[in-house]
Design a protein around this motif. Sequence first.
Motif, mmCIF file in Angstrom:
data_model
loop_
_atom_site.group_PDB
_atom_site.id
_atom_site.type_symbol
_atom_site.label_atom_id
_atom_site.label_comp_id
_atom_site.label_asym_id
_atom_site.label_seq_id
_atom_site.Cartn_x
_atom_site.Cartn_y
_atom_site.Cartn_z
ATOM 1 N N ASP A 72 -10.890 -10.610 -11.554
ATOM 2 C CA ASP A 72 -11.709 -10.233 -10.392
ATOM 3 C C ASP A 72 -12.212 -8.797 -10.500
ATOM 4 O O ASP A 72 -12.279 -8.066 -9.498
ATOM 5 C CB ASP A 72 -10.920 -10.398 -9.083
ATOM 6 N N GLU A 140 -1.030 -9.110 -2.520
ATOM 7 C CA GLU A 140 -1.016 -9.721 -1.190
ATOM 8 C C GLU A 140 0.110 -10.744 -1.070
ATOM 9 O O GLU A 140 0.080 -11.589 -0.179
ATOM 10 C CB GLU A 140 -2.372 -10.364 -0.903
ATOM 11 N N GLY A 143 -1.553 -13.967 -2.238
ATOM 12 C CA GLY A 143 -2.959 -14.011 -1.834
ATOM 13 C C GLY A 143 -3.860 -14.017 -3.056
ATOM 14 O O GLY A 143 -3.732 -14.848 -3.945
ATOM 15 N N LYS A 144 -4.778 -13.054 -3.103
ATOM 16 C CA LYS A 144 -5.781 -13.037 -4.172
ATOM 17 C C LYS A 144 -5.177 -12.837 -5.557
ATOM 18 O O LYS A 144 -5.808 -13.182 -6.556
ATOM 19 C CB LYS A 144 -6.820 -11.948 -3.889
ATOM 20 N N GLU A 145 -3.956 -12.291 -5.621
ATOM 21 C CA GLU A 145 -3.390 -12.063 -6.960
ATOM 22 C C GLU A 145 -2.987 -13.363 -7.646
ATOM 23 O O GLU A 145 -2.616 -13.351 -8.830
ATOM 24 C CB GLU A 145 -2.203 -11.082 -6.906
ATOM 25 N N ASN A 147 -5.117 -15.305 -8.532
ATOM 26 C CA ASN A 147 -6.164 -15.313 -9.565
ATOM 27 C C ASN A 147 -5.710 -14.603 -10.834
ATOM 28 O O ASN A 147 -6.205 -14.902 -11.925
ATOM 29 C CB ASN A 147 -7.443 -14.641 -9.044
ATOM 30 N N LYS A 185 -4.819 -24.791 -7.875
ATOM 31 C CA LYS A 185 -6.067 -24.069 -8.118
ATOM 32 C C LYS A 185 -6.578 -24.189 -9.556
ATOM 33 O O LYS A 185 -7.665 -23.728 -9.864
ATOM 34 C CB LYS A 185 -5.890 -22.586 -7.765
#
Length: 324
Positions: A72, A140, A143-145, A147, A185
């Motif tokens: 990201d 987070e 969360g976003k990590e 990814n 995911k």
Amino acid sequence: MKYFFLALFIFLTLFVHSQTNKLLIEQELISDLSNAPIYPKLVEEIHGEMQWKKEFKYLDSIEIYEITYWSDGLKIKGLLVKPKKKGNYPSIIYNRGGNREFGALKIAHGAITLGRIASQGYVVVASQYRGNGGSKGKEEFGGKEVNDITVLTEVLKEIESADTENIGMYGWSRGGMMTYLALTKTEKIKAAVVGGGVSDSYETIRDRPEMETKVLAELIPNYRSNKEEELKKRSAIKWVDKFPKNVPILMMHGNSDWRVKPEQSLRLALEFERHRIPYRLIMFEGGDHGISEHKKEVNGQVISWFDRYLKRNEPIPNMEYHGR
């Protein structure tokens, strides 16, 4: 001549494009472990010479790297361990536990946790997660990590000797939660192992209220205003229907684990049963959070599971009710 320059221009453009699209920024070999804090535990003096203890002689067969890669748009740090012998080895993504610097990857993880697996013929890669261990960004806690670990399936394509057709995932504690999230995911994971995994964040904060005040509330964006939604996102037991049915999951838990109570794996297993997700649950009597009392058996179970599905490519278990 103009066609030559046109061809050269196209080649250079494609070359630069391919270079700028690389995810793996750096891999630095750790060639000397003697300065690592773990070193005295790995060696013994024999005839005046320092040698690996018997259980760590495999260290001569592996290479440990510190890596930096893109996720990201952030530079993320991690570890890579692989066999020294050239070959095409199945890959395993290891998801660390803890939060922030608690549980951050050290050279000891590379030498022992990841190293033991690599010595059995695997390329093993692990992320510090964003905001940790020198990585940019802010974690987070689920969360976003996430990814940062799913992108490793692409990073592996840039690692020599990594077989990216056969990738497994292995997570412990919070890393178990990350593994469960990642399985919903990406379709690139063929088998998974989870130890002492967090599957119900609601139960975690009931058992350990300090986890809410000192971890979740501090790390999860807008936690107070979106508490219910954020807890659900981090509770696999709430979305078992999202799990793939072609990824066998080995769950291990110590039934004396106070950090993540064994009920979290027991209840998740019942949901896996209801949704016909292929799984195996092993509860270790008297085992703590790391199941340290049964470490040899745990290590054996991990390798056996990945050997079955990544090396021997065994078929997925038949989850239909059958038999006489």
